[in-house]
Every structure is written in C-alpha cells, then in structure tokens.
Design a protein around this motif. Structure first.
Motif, PDB file in Angstrom:
ATOM      1  N   PRO A  40     -32.695  28.506 -33.573  1.00 19.64           N
ATOM      2  CA  PRO A  40     -32.211  27.816 -34.779  1.00 19.64           C
ATOM      3  C   PRO A  40     -33.318  27.053 -35.503  1.00 19.64           C
ATOM      4  O   PRO A  40     -33.349  27.011 -36.740  1.00 19.64           O
ATOM      5  N   SER A  85     -15.100  31.196 -33.834  1.00 21.15           N
ATOM      6  CA  SER A  85     -14.567  30.386 -32.740  1.00 21.15           C
ATOM      7  C   SER A  85     -14.145  28.994 -33.215  1.00 21.15           C
ATOM      8  O   SER A  85     -14.998  28.170 -33.572  1.00 21.15           O
ATOM      9  N   ASP A 105     -13.913  35.931 -39.399  1.00 15.35           N
ATOM     10  CA  ASP A 105     -14.691  37.032 -38.836  1.00 15.35           C
ATOM     11  C   ASP A 105     -15.571  37.558 -39.962  1.00 15.35           C
ATOM     12  O   ASP A 105     -15.061  38.086 -40.960  1.00 15.35           O
ATOM     13  N   THR A 107     -17.279  40.095 -40.259  1.00 14.58           N
ATOM     14  CA  THR A 107     -17.287  41.540 -40.497  1.00 14.58           C
ATOM     15  C   THR A 107     -16.121  41.946 -41.404  1.00 14.58           C
ATOM     16  O   THR A 107     -15.976  43.112 -41.752  1.00 14.58           O
ATOM     17  N   VAL A 130     -22.469  40.541 -33.509  1.00 21.06           N
ATOM     18  CA  VAL A 130     -22.198  41.099 -34.839  1.00 21.06           C
ATOM     19  C   VAL A 130     -23.288  42.095 -35.238  1.00 21.06           C
ATOM     20  O   VAL A 130     -24.482  41.824 -35.073  1.00 21.06           O
TER      21      VAL A 130
END
Ligand SMILES: C[S@@+](CC[C@H](N)C(=O)[O-])C[C@H]1O[C@@H](n2cnc3c(N)ncnc32)[C@H](O)[C@@H]1O
Length: 210
Positions: A40, A85, A105, A107, A130
């Motif tokens: 990160p 989540s 999500d 996607t 992903v």
C-alpha cells in the motif's frame, strides 16, 4: 489466524467475504505489521509521484492501509473506499480516512460518487481475488485523464491476463516492487519474496512521465 495460502485459494465472492469477515480484526497487526506489508505504501508513493489528484477511489480498500499512507504522505483530497467485505470496510470506517465507503463487487457494474481523478488499489489483483475484467468497470468511474495506479501480483500478471488487458490501455508504466519487507523472510518464507507490478496510466491518455 488466516494465512496467505487460504487467501490466495479463494474461489469467489462468497468465499472471499467469509474469509475477510474472519480476517478483518487481525489484518493490520497479524498480517500487515507482522510481515512488513509494503505494497500500500508503494502504491500511495507512486500515485503522488505521478501527480495524482482527488477525488480518489480506493479499490478493494480493505482496512484502509493505502488511504492511511496517502494521508501520511500529505494527500489532502477526498478518498472513497469500495470493497466486497463489510467487515473490512467496518475496520476502515473506524479510521476516519474515507468520505464514503461502499460495499460492492468491482467485477460487476458500478455506480459511485465520481467521476474520480484517481483510481488506486493495493493487494486486490492477486491470486484468488480479482482479475483484469474489473478494470473496464473501474474505467466507468474515472474522469477523463484520471490517474490509475493499481498493483498486480507478479504471479497472476500473465496467468490472469493482466498483460493483455493493460496492453489495450495507452502508455501503461510498470513499476516492480517487493510486497513485503525483510521481516517476512522469517515469518512467511513461502511468500516473502513475492513482487508486485504497479501499473500506472492516465485514463484515455497517451501515457505518464517516469
Ligand atoms: C489483500 S486485501 C487488500 C486490502 C488493502 N487494499 C490492502 O492493501 O491492505 C484484498 C481486498 O480485496 C477485497 N476484494 C476481493 N474481491 C473483491 C471484489 N470482487 N470486489 C471488491 N473487493 C474485493 C477483499 O475484500 C479485501 O479487502
């Protein structure tokens, strides 16, 4: 405690939500601090080095580590979070880093508070998580010229087709970084040497400097 083998073996959204519900409370200390998880910080530094501006969408934001690094590095713009989540988003919300946090999500078709000047992500494009199909969904949320800075685990870069997907975007720059610091060698020797590729490009642009 969750280990990375379990996270890398996820089989879909339900499996993912289940694992992160269990992992959220210990993610920052038991995983990130313990293994000296640097990804990160690398993404945040790359975003700022390439002149990234807000508002920013943090994709697969998890507990908010990337936004924390952006703030520590002086970024003052708005940051929104999206993650599958709810438990990870609850941990992120408690840190007060984000304007908005959304459970979704990535996607699937998205509708957020953009358009965004920056789209960033660390650790979400990896084994069991992903694939490159999400990039087109994220582009629907990007302002013209938005800066994308997305990490992709080196082990899935070709295997999941990120190479082909990114070849369709003009001027993608790739940085290679170590995902973990030296502490990981002893604690998780199987994963300690893993590398991330940070893909950097301007949405609809000709490329980025550097
Ligand atoms: C390894 S964690 C990374 C979290 C944070 N970005 C970091 O670097 O610490 C991966 C995150 O991706 C999220 N995720 C996985 N699949 C997703 C999907 N299809 N849509 C949105 N988020 C997803 C998980 O819930 C998890 O929080």
């Amino acid at each position: 405690m969750i280990d990375l083998n379990a996270a890398f073996a996820l089989t879909g959204p339900e499996d993912c939500a289940r694992l992160y519900a269990e992992w959220a409370a210990s993610y920052d200390t038991g995983f990130a601090d313990s293994l000296d998880y640097r990804l990160p910080a690398h993404v945040a530094a790359a975003f700022l080095a390439h002149g990234g501006t807000g508002p920013v969408l943090d994709v697969g934001a998890g507990t908010g580590l990337l936004a924390g690094h952006l703030r520590d590095m002086g970024f003052a713009g708005e940051i929104d979070a999206v993650d599958l989540s709810p438990a990870m988003l609850d941990a992120a919300r408690a840190k007060g880093l984000y304007r908005t946090l959304r459970q979704a999500d990535i996607t699937r078709p998205l509708s957020f508070d953009g358009p965004y000047g920056g789209i960033v992500s660390s650790g979400t494009f990896t084994h069991g998580h992903v694939g490159p199909e999400a990039i087109a969904q994220l582009e629907t949320q990007a302002a013209p010229g938005a800066l994308f800075v997305l990490s992709v685990n080196e082990g899935v870069y070709r295997a999941m087709g990120f190479d082909a997907a990114l070849a369709q975007r003009p001027g993608v720059t790739l940085l290679v970084v170590q995902i973990y610091g030296p502490a990981a060698a002893e604690k998780d020797p199987d994963h300690a040497a893993q590398r991330g590729l940070i893909a950097i490009w301007r949405h609809g642009g000709d490329g980025v400097a550097g």
